[in-house]
Motif scaffolding. Structure first.
Motif, PDB file in Angstrom:
ATOM      1  N   ALA A  18      73.554 107.925  73.655  1.00  0.00           N
ATOM      2  CA  ALA A  18      73.484 106.945  75.146  1.00  0.00           C
ATOM      3  C   ALA A  18      73.446 107.521  76.502  1.00  0.00           C
ATOM      4  N   ILE A  19      74.090 108.375  75.876  1.00  0.00           N
ATOM      5  CA  ILE A  19      73.872 110.017  76.955  1.00  0.00           C
ATOM      6  C   ILE A  19      73.314 110.852  77.264  1.00  0.00           C
ATOM      7  N   GLU A  20      72.401 111.201  75.869  1.00  0.00           N
ATOM      8  CA  GLU A  20      71.414 111.796  75.794  1.00  0.00           C
ATOM      9  C   GLU A  20      70.165 110.474  76.548  1.00  0.00           C
ATOM     10  N   LEU A  21      70.156 109.836  76.413  1.00  0.00           N
ATOM     11  CA  LEU A  21      69.458 109.168  77.284  1.00  0.00           C
ATOM     12  C   LEU A  21      69.406 109.251  79.461  1.00  0.00           C
ATOM     13  N   LEU A  22      70.692 108.937  79.038  1.00  0.00           N
ATOM     14  CA  LEU A  22      71.685 109.331  80.751  1.00  0.00           C
ATOM     15  C   LEU A  22      71.189 110.553  81.204  1.00  0.00           C
ATOM     16  N   GLN A  23      71.105 111.240  80.547  1.00  0.00           N
ATOM     17  CA  GLN A  23      70.923 112.754  80.413  1.00  0.00           C
ATOM     18  C   GLN A  23      69.307 113.468  81.018  1.00  0.00           C
ATOM     19  N   GLN A  24      68.438 111.962  80.505  1.00  0.00           N
ATOM     20  CA  GLN A  24      67.088 112.603  80.193  1.00  0.00           C
ATOM     21  C   GLN A  24      66.242 111.293  81.630  1.00  0.00           C
ATOM     22  N   TYR A  25      66.748 110.182  81.957  1.00  0.00           N
ATOM     23  CA  TYR A  25      67.021 109.323  83.194  1.00  0.00           C
ATOM     24  C   TYR A  25      67.383 109.781  84.679  1.00  0.00           C
ATOM     25  N   GLY A  26      68.613 109.841  84.171  1.00  0.00           N
ATOM     26  CA  GLY A  26      69.693 110.495  85.690  1.00  0.00           C
ATOM     27  C   GLY A  26      69.412 109.113  86.401  1.00  0.00           C
ATOM     28  N   ASP A  27      69.337 109.396  87.329  1.00  0.00           N
ATOM     29  CA  ASP A  27      69.659 108.054  88.481  1.00  0.00           C
ATOM     30  C   ASP A  27      68.366 107.109  87.661  1.00  0.00           C
ATOM     31  N   GLU A  28      67.774 106.960  87.022  1.00  0.00           N
ATOM     32  CA  GLU A  28      66.995 106.003  87.948  1.00  0.00           C
ATOM     33  C   GLU A  28      67.103 104.866  86.036  1.00  0.00           C
ATOM     34  N   ALA A  29      68.068 105.355  84.905  1.00  0.00           N
ATOM     35  CA  ALA A  29      68.457 104.557  83.835  1.00  0.00           C
ATOM     36  C   ALA A  29      69.638 104.383  84.818  1.00  0.00           C
ATOM     37  N   LYS A  30      69.815 102.646  84.225  1.00  0.00           N
ATOM     38  CA  LYS A  30      71.502 101.619  84.016  1.00  0.00           C
ATOM     39  C   LYS A  30      71.755 101.134  82.683  1.00  0.00           C
ATOM     40  N   LEU A  31      73.014 101.498  82.372  1.00  0.00           N
ATOM     41  CA  LEU A  31      73.825 101.312  80.758  1.00  0.00           C
ATOM     42  C   LEU A  31      74.263  99.269  81.023  1.00  0.00           C
ATOM     43  N   LEU A  32      73.423  98.934  79.638  1.00  0.00           N
ATOM     44  CA  LEU A  32      73.543  96.820  79.319  1.00  0.00           C
ATOM     45  C   LEU A  32      74.728  97.283  78.703  1.00  0.00           C
ATOM     46  N   ALA A  33      75.961  96.477  79.140  1.00  0.00           N
ATOM     47  CA  ALA A  33      77.038  96.022  78.112  1.00  0.00           C
ATOM     48  C   ALA A  33      76.763  94.706  77.831  1.00  0.00           C
ATOM     49  N   GLY A  34      78.177  94.238  78.585  1.00  0.00           N
ATOM     50  CA  GLY A  34      78.391  92.564  78.283  1.00  0.00           C
ATOM     51  C   GLY A  34      76.173  92.173  79.527  1.00  0.00           C
ATOM     52  N   GLY A  35      76.619  92.193  80.469  1.00  0.00           N
ATOM     53  CA  GLY A  35      74.910  92.208  81.131  1.00  0.00           C
ATOM     54  C   GLY A  35      74.989  91.364  82.003  1.00  0.00           C
ATOM     55  N   HIS A  36      76.316  90.478  82.106  1.00  0.00           N
ATOM     56  CA  HIS A  36      76.312  89.475  83.186  1.00  0.00           C
ATOM     57  C   HIS A  36      76.697  89.604  84.760  1.00  0.00           C
ATOM     58  N   SER A  37      76.665  91.050  85.022  1.00  0.00           N
ATOM     59  CA  SER A  37      76.280  91.599  86.184  1.00  0.00           C
ATOM     60  C   SER A  37      74.900  92.085  86.519  1.00  0.00           C
ATOM     61  N   LEU A  38      75.046  93.913  85.272  1.00  0.00           N
ATOM     62  CA  LEU A  38      73.787  93.441  86.358  1.00  0.00           C
ATOM     63  C   LEU A  38      72.104  92.650  85.805  1.00  0.00           C
ATOM     64  N   ILE A  39      72.358  91.942  84.736  1.00  0.00           N
ATOM     65  CA  ILE A  39      71.210  91.448  84.860  1.00  0.00           C
ATOM     66  C   ILE A  39      70.916  90.162  85.938  1.00  0.00           C
ATOM     67  N   PRO A  40      72.191  89.218  86.062  1.00  0.00           N
ATOM     68  CA  PRO A  40      71.751  88.855  87.696  1.00  0.00           C
ATOM     69  C   PRO A  40      71.545  89.850  88.274  1.00  0.00           C
ATOM     70  N   ALA A  41      72.143  90.683  89.118  1.00  0.00           N
ATOM     71  CA  ALA A  41      71.199  91.655  90.549  1.00  0.00           C
ATOM     72  C   ALA A  41      69.890  92.011  90.047  1.00  0.00           C
ATOM     73  N   MET A  42      69.449  92.503  88.931  1.00  0.00           N
ATOM     74  CA  MET A  42      68.171  92.863  88.713  1.00  0.00           C
ATOM     75  C   MET A  42      67.200  91.680  88.856  1.00  0.00           C
ATOM     76  N   LYS A  43      67.522  90.544  88.298  1.00  0.00           N
ATOM     77  CA  LYS A  43      66.695  89.570  88.342  1.00  0.00           C
ATOM     78  C   LYS A  43      66.384  89.254  89.951  1.00  0.00           C
ATOM     79  N   LEU A  44      67.238  89.421  90.571  1.00  0.00           N
ATOM     80  CA  LEU A  44      67.229  89.352  92.207  1.00  0.00           C
ATOM     81  C   LEU A  44      66.512  90.584  92.914  1.00  0.00           C
ATOM     82  N   ARG A  45      66.941  91.513  92.169  1.00  0.00           N
ATOM     83  CA  ARG A  45      66.165  92.663  92.704  1.00  0.00           C
ATOM     84  C   ARG A  45      66.775  93.300  93.733  1.00  0.00           C
ATOM     85  N   LEU A  46      68.405  93.076  93.245  1.00  0.00           N
ATOM     86  CA  LEU A  46      69.490  93.978  94.264  1.00  0.00           C
ATOM     87  C   LEU A  46      69.363  95.186  93.669  1.00  0.00           C
ATOM     88  N   SER A  47      69.343  95.136  91.777  1.00  0.00           N
ATOM     89  CA  SER A  47      69.172  96.924  91.602  1.00  0.00           C
ATOM     90  C   SER A  47      67.820  96.657  90.109  1.00  0.00           C
TER      91      SER A  47
END
Length: 288
Positions: A18-47
């Motif tokens: 995961a850290i190697e991927l974060l290094q590779q993609y930097g600010d263009e990447a997000k970590l997905l764990a449970g997803g209950h905050s990130l996925i709604p934000a992505m669906k609304l294109r806030l993220s």
């Protein structure tokens, strides 16, 4: 139905991957764990991350264990695991109590301890509890691990001390002394269950009933989860009579950048912060 912007999906099997991927993609990447905050934000294109790194299958980060005078909780431990933990019910009942009031069962089954504080939503419940219990957070990046107090981790609304190539891997909680009580109470939004005004309190008493330490944290009312330092200072060293508690909690919202929205004005939140803090502290004292 809202649809997220296009992204590349990367499942990570280990923390190092995961850290190697974060290094590779930097600010263009997000970590997905449970997803209950990130996925709604992505669906609304806030993220709109271009790369989504799924860490939900890293089982080595899902645990609750006792290590001497510390309870260690892996960042991918779910709210349901916290709620059902016999160890936490015995040592830190505040965490299972808080977890039981988070959203609904589906959210608790997927939402994670690390994800909630890394997201730093000011209306979320568990970050207030983590700060009230004075946790230390273990962060891992390409240069190894570092530890930071929870109070120094949340910097603002959805803003933390994490660097783009780092991830939160563990939360560490020092055990409380004897005669310590805790509580979490919130005025919740009926639809979302988020806190309109909430308070987490951990109170320790001397043998004569004098307050030896107080940890009081406000959630929901302000632009970030915040320690009510003026209230804490007004409690320590005193016999906690109703008058002392009332005076102390009248300062619970001091210095906060209070939220104003359709659920309540800043003035309303100031008043409710004092009310909720008073109830929470009284409950913690009874348990101490």
């Amino acid at each position: 139905m809202s649809i997220p912007a296009a992204f590349d999906y990367h499942p990570a099997k280990t923390v190092d991957e995961a850290i190697e991927l974060l290094q590779q993609y930097g600010d263009e990447a997000k970590l997905l764990a449970g997803g209950h905050s990130l996925i709604p934000a992505m669906k609304l294109r806030l993220s709109q991350p271009e790369h989504l790194i799924d860490i939900s299958k890293i089982q080595e980060l899902a645990y609750i264990r006792e290590e001497g005078d510390v309870i260690a909780i892996g960042a991918l431990t779910t709210y349901t695991q916290v709620e059902r933990s016999e160890l936490l019910r015995k040592v830190f009942p505040l965490m299972p109590e808080c977890a039981s009031h988070i959203a609904d069962q589906q959210v608790r089954n997927r939402g994670t301890m690390g994800g909630c504080i890394a997201h730093a939503d000011p209306s979320a419940d568990m970050p207030g509890v983590i700060l009230a219990l004075k946790a230390e957070l273990v962060i891992q990046g390409p240069n190894g691990k570092r530890t930071i107090p929870a109070d120094d981790f949340i910097l603002g609304t959805f803003e933390t001390a994490l660097e783009p190539n780092e991830m939160l891997v563990e939360l560490r909680f020092p055990k409380s002394p004897a005669r310590t009580g805790s509580a979490y109470i919130k005025l919740s939004n009926r639809a979302s269950h988020y806190a309109i005004a909430g308070c987490a309190a951990v109170i320790s008493l001397d043998s004569d009933g004098t307050c030896s330490s107080a940890s009081v944290v406000v959630t929901g009312s302000a632009m970030q989860t915040t320690r009510a330092s003026a209230t804490e200072a007004a409690l320590v060293g005193k016999q906690l009579t109703d008058d002392v508690i009332a005076e102390a909690t009248s300062h619970a919202a001091d210095g906060l950048e209070l939220v104003g929205d359709i659920h309540g004005s800043p003035e309303y939140r100031r008043q409710m912060t004092a009310v909720i803090a008073r109830r929470t502290i009284k409950s913690a004292i009874e348990r101490a």
